[in-house]
Write a protein that holds these residues in place. Structure first.
Motif, PDB file in Angstrom:
ATOM      1  N   SER A  66      52.161 -11.179  31.152  1.00  0.00           N
ATOM      2  CA  SER A  66      52.705 -11.246  30.118  1.00  0.00           C
ATOM      3  C   SER A  66      53.441  -9.966  29.787  1.00  0.00           C
ATOM      4  O   SER A  66      52.981  -8.925  30.204  1.00  0.00           O
ATOM      5  N   LEU A  75      56.914 -14.725  30.443  1.00  0.00           N
ATOM      6  CA  LEU A  75      55.959 -14.570  31.709  1.00  0.00           C
ATOM      7  C   LEU A  75      56.735 -14.296  32.832  1.00  0.00           C
ATOM      8  O   LEU A  75      57.711 -14.721  33.117  1.00  0.00           O
ATOM      9  N   THR A  77      56.085 -14.146  36.712  1.00  0.00           N
ATOM     10  CA  THR A  77      55.549 -15.180  37.370  1.00  0.00           C
ATOM     11  C   THR A  77      55.763 -15.089  39.077  1.00  0.00           C
ATOM     12  O   THR A  77      56.828 -14.553  39.264  1.00  0.00           O
ATOM     13  N   ASN A  89      58.269 -17.354  27.065  1.00  0.00           N
ATOM     14  CA  ASN A  89      57.063 -17.855  27.207  1.00  0.00           C
ATOM     15  C   ASN A  89      57.068 -18.693  25.745  1.00  0.00           C
ATOM     16  O   ASN A  89      56.561 -18.469  24.533  1.00  0.00           O
ATOM     17  N   CYS A  99      51.335 -19.667  27.429  1.00  0.00           N
ATOM     18  CA  CYS A  99      50.324 -18.832  27.891  1.00  0.00           C
ATOM     19  C   CYS A  99      50.095 -17.763  26.875  1.00  0.00           C
ATOM     20  O   CYS A  99      51.012 -17.099  26.580  1.00  0.00           O
ATOM     21  N   GLU A 100      48.896 -17.397  26.545  1.00  0.00           N
ATOM     22  CA  GLU A 100      48.658 -16.093  25.696  1.00  0.00           C
ATOM     23  C   GLU A 100      47.758 -15.152  26.566  1.00  0.00           C
ATOM     24  O   GLU A 100      47.137 -14.172  25.975  1.00  0.00           O
ATOM     25  N   ASN A 101      47.511 -15.362  27.856  1.00  0.00           N
ATOM     26  CA  ASN A 101      46.653 -14.165  28.887  1.00  0.00           C
ATOM     27  C   ASN A 101      47.310 -13.134  29.096  1.00  0.00           C
ATOM     28  O   ASN A 101      49.024 -13.240  29.298  1.00  0.00           O
ATOM     29  N   PHE A 109      51.489 -24.182  33.796  1.00  0.00           N
ATOM     30  CA  PHE A 109      51.457 -23.668  32.365  1.00  0.00           C
ATOM     31  C   PHE A 109      51.351 -24.821  31.572  1.00  0.00           C
ATOM     32  O   PHE A 109      52.470 -25.719  31.723  1.00  0.00           O
TER      33      PHE A 109
END
Lengths: 427, 167
Positions: A66, A75, A77, A89, A99-101, A109
């Motif tokens: 992130s 994000l 990737t 995101n 996504c929150e990681n 996702f």
């Protein structure tokens, strides 16, 4: 009340900011005006190359991290073919983050709200109960919004603009300094090794200035200096070694504090410093003398700060990333780097050196953060006053780096950054 | 072993002994009384404030603090020197340590995991920091010494602020 020359208040203006930046000073409102901050997020961060990741943070297929471009969460990737994507995101359906990681590995996702799923390249893969949409609903229209991505020496940048110059042109003469900085990989390549994050209640440009501010170092970092052995304390006499500041275009600049540590592949015959003797002995078990010298010299870090407008610095031995949160709130990340596949002993030494100065309880960073906060607090007074950038305006005569450079303690790097700020804010 | 709850053998260092030591340490830190704090440690003791939440080997990863005796002494010298603007003056702090759980014990050692809630005050602003703190205490001579202290902040892997005192 007496006025200093040039301290006259600027004329009010609806959306022009030219009058707030002069050659040798900027107006206090640049730290405090929320409307200016909003304009910066749009005119600067949405319109230039913004650093988002180092290649080693995406170590294989389907890995991600992130990040932010300005205030917008993205994000970063890497797909199965190794290509890097930078995606907003935000689910295209009803805007939930997908996504929150902070980092991880995932082939897809899935939005947690209604289950729309996206490939790592952003394409919309599937929509639950798709029969509920009209016949002309085309998944191709609703991929995650994708930014333009380019990479130089492992530094990954993104931009919303398809029509600005390629990254290599944006970096220009800064590329030479990035190449030098990456010699800290000692031939192994550079990898990230964790990060310190901290916030301070102040404007992002205060931090941007600091990376090209050698003048503060012996004052603010006195307690760091006195915690060092005598030889290392002399090494960090950053104002006394003939260093310089050099403008590199597009708001970028380099500040050389330790000229001897510009090129880590030179001077390899010099005696190994006392503080690295134990490391050198350990390395000598598996490496020949030439390798030991190269690794040890790389472990000590580079002797310069490269400031890349607007959000990245390659600062001596780490990446310093700034993220504007609000007009008076900024988040800083200090990313530790090491040798990718290099000797463990060398990388551990780098971690301990990073911990010594950096981070929320390092011997350096908390005092920097306190200083920056004091700037923000003090700027509440005298709203018509200016921030001075007039130190070291004369170029040095006969300096080894050329006739265009200024003294290491000059505020030339800040002046360069603010001229770029002015240029971008005029759009 | 009979049915029912298995009881561990009573530790040689009681929880009461450990708690008194831990509270005394917390009190020293809140009063910035750092030289007596240095004397609480064993020679090989480690003071660790990790970033990662599941690090198997703190030495192999980046931490906020990973101090041996030399670094602790240097840190204390820095904090009381008067030349570090983030600690001259430092924020005022008040911390509570509670929820003690003995996680390991031996003949002359005990490991206690506890909850710490710390409030700091500076510049008209208060901040709260919560942490799991793990103490490894060892008996040396007549008293206890701190052999390891690991302060795992609740948000250790997220952004902090500058911290001009000890956790």
């Amino acid at each position: 009340m007496s006025q200093c020359p040039g301290d006259d208040a600027p004329p009010p203006s609806a959306d022009s900011y030219d009058h707030l930046v002069r050659e040798d000073r900027v107006h206090t409102s640049l730290y405090r005006d929320a409307a200016i901050f909003e304009a910066e997020m749009d005119r600067i961060f949405n319109n230039t190359w913004v650093w988002v990741a180092h290649a080693s943070e995406l170590p294989g297929p389907n890995t991600y991290k992130s990040a932010h471009v300005g205030r917008q969460p993205v994000l970063v990737t890497r797909d199965k073919e190794g290509k890097v994507h930078v995606l907003l995101n935000r689910c295209r359906h009803r805007a939930a983050t997908v996504c929150e990681n902070k980092k991880g590995k995932a082939p897809v996702f899935v939005c947690p709200y209604h289950g729309w799923s996206y490939n790592v390249d952003g394409k919309l893969r599937a929509v639950p109960r798709s029969e509920g949409y009209s016949a002309d609903f085309d998944r191709k229209d609703y991929g995650l919004q994708s930014l333009r991505v380019e990479e130089y020496q492992g530094l990954i940048f993104a931009t919303f603009r398809d029509d600005i110059e390629p990254l290599v042109d944006f970096l220009g003469p800064a590329k030479k300094w990035i190449d030098l900085f990456m010699k800290q990989g000692a031939g192994y390549g550079v990898k990230t090794m964790g990060q310190h994050q901290f916030r301070f209640p102040g404007n992002w440009k205060i931090q941007l200035e600091n990376t090209t501010d050698a003048y503060h170092f012996p004052i603010v970092h006195k307690t760091f200096l006195t915690s060092l052995d005598e030889e290392t304390e002399e090494l960090f006499d950053v104002l006394g070694q003939g260093g310089w500041v050099e403008e590199l275009g597009n708001g970028h600049s380099v500040m050389v504090m330790i000229p001897d540590l510009v090129d880590l592949e030179e001077n390899l015959d010099a005696p190994i410093p006392e503080r690295f003797q134990a490391l050198a002995s350990e390395l000598a078990q598996d490496h020949d003398d030439a390798e030991v010298r190269r690794i040890v010299r790389a472990v000590g870090g580079s002797g310069f700060n490269l400031n890349l407008f607007p959000n990245l610095a390659c600062s001596m031995a780490f990446f310093r990333v700034l993220r504007p949160v609000a007009v008076d709130e900024t988040e800083i990340t200090h990313i530790a780097i090491g040798m990718d596949g290099g000797p463990e002993a060398g990388n551990r030494a780098r971690l301990r050196l990073h911990e010594h100065f950096q981070g929320p309880m390092g011997f350096g960073s908390p005092d920097d953060a306190e200083g920056w906060e004091r700037v923000q607090r003090g700027s509440a007074a005298g709203k018509d006053l200016w921030i001075l950038l007039n130190r070291g305006t004369e170029t040095l005569v006969g300096h080894q780096a050329g006739n265009h450079v200024t003294d290491v303690s000059a505020e030339a790097g800040m002046r360069a950054a603010y001229q770029m700020w002015k240029r971008m804010m005029a759009v | 072993m009979s049915d029912g709850i298995a009881l561990a053998a009573p530790p040689c260092i009681t929880l009461q002994d450990a708690a008194e030591f831990i509270w005394r340490e917390a009190d020293l830190l809140d009063r910035h009384d750092y030289y007596p704090w240095l004397a609480l440690w064993t020679e090989g003791g480690r003071y660790v404030i990790p970033i990662e939440r599941d690090a198997a080997d703190y030495a192999a990863v980046l931490n906020v603090v990973y101090d041996d005796a030399g670094m602790r002494a240097a840190r204390v010298k820095r904090l009381i020197s008067g030349f570090s603007m983030s600690s001259a003056p430092a924020a005022r702090t008040i911390r509570t340590v509670s929820r003690f759980v003995v996680t390991d014990s031996g003949t002359d050692t005990v490991t206690v995991r506890a909850a710490q809630n710390l409030t700091e005050y500076k510049y008209g602003r208060t901040r709260v920091m919560a942490a799991d703190v793990t103490y490894r205490l060892v008996r040396q001579g007549d008293g206890l010494k701190l052999d390891q202290k690991v302060v795992q902040l609740i948000n250790s892997d997220d952004a902090q602020h500058g911290i001009g005192y000890l956790l």
